[in-house]
Design an enzyme around this catalytic site. Structure first.
Site, PDB file in Angstrom:
ATOM      1  N   ASP A   1      38.726  31.494  40.844  1.00 54.07           N
ATOM      2  CA  ASP A   1      37.889  30.886  39.515  1.00 54.07           C
ATOM      3  C   ASP A   1      36.975  30.180  40.225  1.00 54.07           C
ATOM      4  OD1 ASP A   1      37.185  29.544  37.532  1.00 54.07           O
ATOM      5  OD2 ASP A   1      39.068  28.598  37.118  1.00 54.07           O
TER       6      ASP A   1
ATOM      7  N   ASN B   1      34.415  28.514  38.608  1.00 52.59           N
ATOM      8  CA  ASN B   1      33.556  27.657  37.915  1.00 52.59           C
ATOM      9  C   ASN B   1      34.560  26.512  37.231  1.00 52.59           C
ATOM     10  OD1 ASN B   1      34.617  29.087  35.890  1.00 52.59           O
ATOM     11  ND2 ASN B   1      32.735  29.728  34.991  1.00 52.59           N
TER      12      ASN B   1
ATOM     13  N   ASP C   1      36.958  27.208  35.194  1.00 51.54           N
ATOM     14  CA  ASP C   1      37.669  27.310  33.486  1.00 51.54           C
ATOM     15  C   ASP C   1      39.002  27.797  33.445  1.00 51.54           C
ATOM     16  OD1 ASP C   1      37.013  29.841  34.163  1.00 51.54           O
ATOM     17  OD2 ASP C   1      35.639  30.394  32.515  1.00 51.54           O
TER      18      ASP C   1
ATOM     19  N   ASP D   1      36.529  34.888  38.280  1.00 52.37           N
ATOM     20  CA  ASP D   1      35.297  35.425  37.985  1.00 52.37           C
ATOM     21  C   ASP D   1      34.552  36.281  39.025  1.00 52.37           C
ATOM     22  OD1 ASP D   1      34.816  33.137  39.356  1.00 52.37           O
ATOM     23  OD2 ASP D   1      34.651  31.817  37.667  1.00 52.37           O
TER      24      ASP D   1
ATOM     25  N   ASP E   1      40.922  54.409  33.667  1.00 51.66           N
ATOM     26  CA  ASP E   1      41.939  53.961  32.970  1.00 51.66           C
ATOM     27  C   ASP E   1      42.790  55.131  31.916  1.00 51.66           C
ATOM     28  OD1 ASP E   1      43.386  51.705  31.992  1.00 51.66           O
ATOM     29  OD2 ASP E   1      42.605  52.300  29.961  1.00 51.66           O
TER      30      ASP E   1
ATOM     31  N   GLU F   1      44.143  56.915  36.840  1.00 51.53           N
ATOM     32  CA  GLU F   1      45.382  56.394  36.619  1.00 51.53           C
ATOM     33  C   GLU F   1      46.288  57.487  35.436  1.00 51.53           C
ATOM     34  OE1 GLU F   1      47.436  52.738  33.996  1.00 51.53           O
ATOM     35  OE2 GLU F   1      45.843  54.013  33.322  1.00 51.53           O
TER      36      GLU F   1
HETATM   37  C1  NOJ Z   1      46.337  50.938  31.661  1.00 56.43           C
HETATM   38  C2  NOJ Z   1      45.828  49.591  32.166  1.00 56.43           C
HETATM   39  O1  NOJ Z   1      46.493  49.534  33.506  1.00 56.43           O
HETATM   40  C3  NOJ Z   1      46.578  48.605  31.248  1.00 56.43           C
HETATM   41  O2  NOJ Z   1      46.423  47.427  31.793  1.00 56.43           O
HETATM   42  C4  NOJ Z   1      45.988  48.732  29.843  1.00 56.43           C
HETATM   43  O3  NOJ Z   1      46.945  47.773  29.061  1.00 56.43           O
HETATM   44  C5  NOJ Z   1      45.816  50.190  29.411  1.00 56.43           C
HETATM   45  N1  NOJ Z   1      45.747  51.194  30.387  1.00 56.43           N
HETATM   46  C6  NOJ Z   1      45.013  50.253  27.977  1.00 56.43           C
HETATM   47  O4  NOJ Z   1      43.847  50.261  28.720  1.00 56.43           O
END
Ligand code: NOJ
Length: 559
Positions: free
Chosen positions: A28, A30, A32, A36, A214, A275
């Site tokens: 981090d 800054n 907060d 970042d 994802d 993934e």
């Molecule tokens: C897989 C991601 O790794 C996870 O963190 C996320 O909650 C779900 N996909 C939905 O995007």
């Protein structure tokens, strides 16, 4: 075994060790309480010294943070809390100048409900082009009061949400496989395809080397959105161990074929890593065909117990499956969605098929974290010696344990509320990293700023400093220094990374394999064993009298 070749002959992603940065919890700049872009930039020297080849940054886009960035409101900008596009570009440039590649997360299965398209869809009428970018359907029952089918959200509860139409009456339902605030896109709509192709180019033009995709097995749904047959199994898990109408549909491969063409149209071996929670390994291989994606996480490996038979079988199956398509393996033990391997390996259990709550992993009072750390370190040497590439999750190099005592009123993961507070979710592996022993800067997370550990977005426990980078820097036996040494060796040993391996029989409790260059990796799951003659390159535990203790591993050059 084949002769050694120059590693530069092949694309970097066949051998790379990639470090996953969960941006909110890395550093981090800054003060907060949230990580970042500048925080990442300030730690590039640390990453360089660690010896990784690439970083993967979790979603950094503008987002209401209902699922901490996996609910994207704008795919072509940076979350203001994290920085600016200018800072992101500078980070990419500086990483490149240090020889570190940059992979960013892409979230194509769903957006945030605050995305302008979804807001427009809510305002528009049923059947309109705006609604068609998402998956809206009329409900069942006399007045549409029942969800369109029986699908369940991964985070708990039904996967459908009914909306109030602009005339004030209850209306259609929309699909959200994850949180209510994460509506699924309709990948039958060409506009969605064009939008993501534009997004890919936007970031490729800014120099990113690749994308982590994802829910890569989720975008295409079965025609007609049929019910999941057995209601008990309708409770969705990420892993598509069996065919589900929302997972692993053939149509996803067409998308990746198009994306591969875009990636290949840029210089520098741009790539994508899936993934895709699919099993068995032969199904993963489909995502890795030569005209599709470069890498796919090996989740069978991640979900293995600390068990020699299970690990060996998984390695054999995975290597065989990907050999058939000519792809490299991508080993992984940790990420931001699963309980840290130190805790998992201590209990000798799997993280579960999509379950992440530690309480479900077994009797946590029996947790022996020293044992877990020992195994996690041995596991790291195993993973980094296997053929192919590997993914390390931030803090794995410090052998961080899971944080199991986050107060319930500080839990942030949407799973907690959506499961009616039965599943504590994934926050325990997402606590902001400890860099220094000093408590004043939230253990160095906040750099030069004053910040209390409790004021980080997830509170850090008071024992966090024990595991910090500073404490491990000067300890030659630390986990951090073991990773550094192993990655340094990996950098110069041409036989490591992609290529051949050969099992060696050193006893039934020993996993041992050779790599080209007289290199051997030995992992001992049983009573201590004598080591073969040779030079020890790195070990996960102290070696005395040339004996390898239980639950430890060594890399050697043998005669
Ligand atoms: C897989 C991601 O790794 C996870 O963190 C996320 O909650 C779900 N996909 C939905 O995007």
């Amino acid at each position: 075994m084949a002769k050694l070749t120059q590693r530069s002959d092949r694309p970097w992603w066949r051998d790379a060790v990639t470090y996953q940065i969960y941006i909110r919890s890395f550093a981090d700049a800054n003060g907060d309480g949230k990580g970042d872009v500048e925080g990442i930039r300030s730690r590039l020297p640390y990453l360089k010294r660690l010896g990784i080849d690439a970083i993967w940054i979790t979603p950094w886009y503008p987002s209401p943070q209902k699922d901490h960035g996996y609910d994207v409101a704008d795919y072509m900008d940076i979350e203001p809390d994290y920085g600016t596009i200018h800072e992101a570009e500078r980070l990419i440039k500086e990483a490149h100048a240090m020889g570190i590649r940059v992979i960013i997360d892409l979230v194509p299965n769903h957006s945030s409900d605050q995305h302008e398209w979804f807001q427009a869809a809510l305002q528009a009428a049923p059947g309109s082009p705006e609604r068609d970018r998402y998956i809206f359907r009329d409900g069942k029952g006399a007045s549409g009061e029942l969800p369109p089918n029986n699908w369940q959200s991964i985070f708990g509860g039904p996967a459908w949400q009914r909306i109030i139409e602009s005339d004030g009456r209850p209306g259609q339902w929309y699909l959200h496989l994850f949180a209510v605030e994460q509506p699924d896109f309709n990948w039958e709509n060409p506009e969605v395809h064009e939008y993501f192709e534009k997004t890919l180019r936007f970031w490729l033009d800014r120099g990113v080397d690749g994308f982590r995709i994802d829910v890569a097995h989720g975008m295409v749904k079965a025609p007609g959105l049929p019910d999941v047959l057995d209601r008990d199994n309708a409770s969705a898990e990420m892993l598509a161990a069996q065919r589900m109408p929302f997972w692993d549909q053939d149509g996803v491969h067409e998308i990746y074929r198009k994306w591969r063409k875009i990636l290949d149209s840029y210089e520098g071996d741009r790539m994508a890593v899936a993934e895709a929670w699919v099993s068995p390994a032969s199904r993963i291989a489909l995502y890795l065909r030569p005209d599709e994606l470069a890498n796919s996480f090996n989740f069978d490996f991640l979900t293995s117990r600390w068990d020699i038979a299970e690990l060996k079988a998984n390695i054999d199956l995975s290597l065989k499956a990907i050999q058939d398509v000519g792809a490299p393996a991508s080993w992984v033990f940790n990420n931001h969605d699963v309980v840290r391997s130190v805790d998992r390996f201590a209990l000798g259990l799997q993280p579960g098929r999509g379950e992440t709550t530690l309480d479900r992993l077994g009797d946590v009072t029996k947790l022996d974290l020293n044992l877990g750390r020992r195994r996690a370190r041995a596991g790291a040497l195993l993973m980094l010696a296997l053929p192919g590439g590997a993914y390390i999750y931030q803090g794995e190099e410090l052998a961080l344990p899971e944080v199991r005592d986050i107060p319930e009123d500080r839990l942030e993961d949407p799973r907690w509320q959506m499961s009616n507070r039965t599943d504590k979710g994934r926050d325990g592996c997402r606590v902001p990293l400890p860099w220094r022993t000093s408590i004043e800067s939230a253990f160095g997370f906040a750099g030069t700023h004053t910040l209390s550990p409790e004021d980080c977005w997830l509170p850090q426990p008071n024992w966090w400093g024990e595991h910090c980078v500073e404490a491990q820097e000067n300890d030659q036996t630390s986990s951090l220094n073991m990773y550094r040494r192993a990655l340094e060796i990996r950098g110069v040993e041409l036989g490591l990374g992609d290529g051949e391996m050969e099992w060696v029989n050193l006893g039934e409790d020993v996993l041992a394999f050779k790599r080209p260059g007289d290199f051997i990796c030995i992992v001992n799951f049983g009573d201590e064993i004598p080591l073969p003659k040779g030079e020890i390159l790195v070990a996960s535990a102290p070696i005395r009298d040339l004996m390898l203790p239980r639950d430890s591993a060594v890399w050697m050059r043998i005669k």
